[in-house]
Design a protein around this motif. Structure first.
Motif, PDB file in Angstrom:
ATOM      1  N   TYR A  96     -47.451 -24.460 -23.700  1.00  0.00           N
ATOM      2  CA  TYR A  96     -47.480 -23.676 -22.471  1.00  0.00           C
ATOM      3  C   TYR A  96     -46.356 -24.072 -21.524  1.00  0.00           C
ATOM      4  CZ  TYR A  96     -51.900 -22.568 -24.502  1.00  0.00           C
ATOM      5  OH  TYR A  96     -52.853 -22.164 -25.386  1.00  0.00           O
TER       6      TYR A  96
ATOM      7  N   ARG B 291     -46.392 -18.844 -22.868  1.00  0.00           N
ATOM      8  CA  ARG B 291     -46.310 -19.833 -23.943  1.00  0.00           C
ATOM      9  C   ARG B 291     -44.855 -20.077 -24.309  1.00  0.00           C
ATOM     10  NH1 ARG B 291     -48.074 -18.472 -28.532  1.00  0.00           N
ATOM     11  NH2 ARG B 291     -48.129 -16.233 -28.207  1.00  0.00           N
TER      12      ARG B 291
ATOM     13  N   LEU C 124     -55.774 -22.432 -20.101  1.00  0.00           N
ATOM     14  CA  LEU C 124     -54.824 -22.354 -21.217  1.00  0.00           C
ATOM     15  C   LEU C 124     -55.329 -21.392 -22.284  1.00  0.00           C
ATOM     16  CD1 LEU C 124     -53.718 -26.076 -21.581  1.00  0.00           C
ATOM     17  CD2 LEU C 124     -52.609 -24.228 -20.295  1.00  0.00           C
TER      18      LEU C 124
ATOM     19  N   ASN D 191     -53.464 -18.023 -23.610  1.00  0.00           N
ATOM     20  CA  ASN D 191     -53.303 -17.734 -25.035  1.00  0.00           C
ATOM     21  C   ASN D 191     -53.896 -16.376 -25.404  1.00  0.00           C
ATOM     22  OD1 ASN D 191     -52.328 -19.021 -27.559  1.00  0.00           O
ATOM     23  ND2 ASN D 191     -54.416 -18.541 -28.183  1.00  0.00           N
TER      24      ASN D 191
END
Length: 110
Positions: free
Chosen positions: A8, A66, A101, A105
């Motif tokens: 990330y 990302r 996170l 994603n």
């Protein structure tokens, strides 16, 4: 699915107007190149450019994405940005809420 913190990044750029910033933000999010783009209020940037001291009002963008998508994010910013040399800086995420996170994603291209 577990991901490494190294997956990330936070990409930053500044834009000459709110409209330019929103155009970049909408393209990145609608194409799943970023999960979220925040546009900040105006800041004053002081810098040297082509031998002159410049002082400009700019609008910062904070792009959550990302690492694997950096090249495409850079391409979109470069395509839509009017500056000859826009600021495009990525910093790694070293700590973050795991659920956030996962959300990044889930909301970016795989």
């Amino acid at each position: 699915m577990a991901h490494s913190m190294d997956d990330y990044i936070l990409v930053m750029t500044t834009c000459p107007s709110e409209d330019v910033g929103l155009a970049i933000a909408k393209r990145l999010v609608s194409n799943s190149l970023a999960a979220c783009v925040q546009q900040g209020g105006p800041v004053t940037s002081v810098y040297h450019w082509q031998g002159k001291l410049c002082e400009d009002r700019e609008y910062p963008l904070f792009i959550k994405t990302r690492r694997a998508l950096y090249a495409e994010v850079e391409r979109v910013i470069s395509e839509l940005h009017p500056y000859e040399l826009p600021e495009i800086i990525a910093t790694p995420v070293t700590e973050a809420l795991p659920g956030y996170l996962n959300w990044i994603n889930d909301n970016t291209q795989s």
